[in-house]
Design a protein around this motif. Sequence first.
Motif, short mmCIF file in Angstrom:
data_model
loop_
_atom_site.label_atom_id
_atom_site.label_comp_id
_atom_site.label_asym_id
_atom_site.label_seq_id
_atom_site.Cartn_x
_atom_site.Cartn_y
_atom_site.Cartn_z
N ARG A 45 -1.78 -0.04 14.46
CA ARG A 45 -1.56 1.16 13.65
C ARG A 45 -1.99 0.92 12.21
O ARG A 45 -2.64 1.77 11.58
CB ARG A 45 -0.09 1.57 13.70
CG ARG A 45 0.40 2.02 15.07
CD ARG A 45 1.88 2.37 15.03
NE ARG A 45 2.40 2.74 16.36
CZ ARG A 45 3.65 3.11 16.60
NH1 ARG A 45 4.53 3.15 15.59
NH2 ARG A 45 4.04 3.43 17.82
N LEU A 46 -1.63 -0.24 11.67
CA LEU A 46 -1.98 -0.55 10.29
C LEU A 46 -3.49 -0.69 10.13
O LEU A 46 -4.07 -0.25 9.12
CB LEU A 46 -1.27 -1.84 9.86
CG LEU A 46 -1.49 -2.31 8.43
CD1 LEU A 46 -1.07 -1.24 7.42
CD2 LEU A 46 -0.72 -3.61 8.18
N ASP A 47 -4.13 -1.25 11.12
CA ASP A 47 -5.59 -1.38 11.11
C ASP A 47 -6.25 -0.02 10.95
O ASP A 47 -7.19 0.15 10.16
CB ASP A 47 -6.04 -2.07 12.40
CG ASP A 47 -7.53 -2.35 12.45
OD1 ASP A 47 -8.10 -2.68 11.40
OD2 ASP A 47 -8.11 -2.23 13.54
N ALA A 48 -5.77 0.96 11.70
CA ALA A 48 -6.34 2.31 11.62
C ALA A 48 -6.07 2.95 10.27
O ALA A 48 -6.95 3.58 9.67
CB ALA A 48 -5.78 3.17 12.75
N ILE A 49 -4.85 2.79 9.76
CA ILE A 49 -4.50 3.40 8.47
C ILE A 49 -5.34 2.80 7.35
O ILE A 49 -5.73 3.49 6.40
CB ILE A 49 -2.99 3.22 8.20
CG1 ILE A 49 -2.18 4.11 9.15
CG2 ILE A 49 -2.65 3.52 6.75
CD1 ILE A 49 -0.69 3.89 9.07
N LEU A 50 -5.65 1.51 7.46
CA LEU A 50 -6.47 0.85 6.43
C LEU A 50 -7.96 1.11 6.61
O LEU A 50 -8.76 0.66 5.80
CB LEU A 50 -6.21 -0.65 6.46
CG LEU A 50 -4.81 -1.11 5.99
CD1 LEU A 50 -4.64 -2.61 6.22
CD2 LEU A 50 -4.58 -0.76 4.53
#
Length: 384
Positions: free
Chosen positions: A48-53
């Motif tokens: 999820r963090l990968d996508a947000i970044l």
Amino acid sequence: MRWRDAMDAALYGPGGFFVSGTGPADHFRTSVHASPAFAAAVFRLVSRLDAILGFPTPFDVVDVGAGRAELLRTLATLARDADPRTDPPRAALAGTHPEPPPLAHRLRLTAVELAPRPPDLLPDIDWTTEIPQAVTGLLIATEWLDNVPLDLADHTPANGYHYRLVHPRTGTESPGPPLTPQDTAWLTHWHPTPPPPPMSSPVIKSFTSEVGPEPDANLLITGAEIDRVGVGGVEVGRSRDEAWGRAVGCLRRGVALAVDYGHVREGRPVGGTLTGYRGGRQVPPVPDGSCDITAHVAMDSVAAAGARVAGCAYTLMSQREALRALGADGGRPPLSLAGTDPAGYVRALAAASAAAELTDPAGLGGHYWLLQPVGVTVDALMAR
């Protein structure tokens, strides 16, 4: 010497508990060791963090106090086995953005640990003694802060707070000098209520290492002697605040996550929490290097320190809440699945059992998750 110095030498000095031997997994059990469901939940957070970044290259996962890199090993496997076609964050980009490279091709894993690098560690996992700078991604510290050395102090109405000293070989304690103004200010703000006067019943005040030269040196101290030795001390958590602040300061964009057992100001334990572990058993915290020495973390104080460095608010929740938000809820699969897919039912039941241990509020589920974002928001990460 002061407890902070004794802990530092016992845990991290030459031959210290965390830098020698086979590793902490042989002595105590963390969420990482308890079940692969923990690493699976962390991997969902990473995705999820990968996508947000915006799918950065590289995407960092930095594990502070990594033990023998058990978590990073599992994350590397999960990334390699992930199917990009079934990844919701990536699927959301279909037709709108160029397809980013798979996470496994962009993942940069770093273990931060003072022990020597394990000989069987994958070459694509970096091993270092210092937190790298300019991290983009996830910085995680699982049961690290509870092992950051701290001082113990005693309070008397006449003289205020004084440090508690300890003999590093026997564990025998004695009164020390007055606290520095910085530590006094920390206690005044974060631990403002002095511990109540001890009862007059006898208490064990000091103890000897099992392998020490004085096996009969336990001291039984009566109520009349308590004021002299300062029973009923408190733990000065300022060193943990500083350690977490430095860790958060290494994050350029992403989230710093601390997972630990602890307390907040409204529920500080009376009498302290310092203890030791060896071989899976709780033992007296003698700072001779033979055992883990740990104390619960003042999570609200640590959180405030990280927020000051990051310049934005933190999120503090229980592990039970966090893992449920990441899909590990410990719920039993529907019994109807046993009739249609017996093997799948058994697998789901095993996964639910593993998650149940991690989310038990009386055990690992009662740990805190402290999420400190930098340049992102936590709400989207932890939405169910």
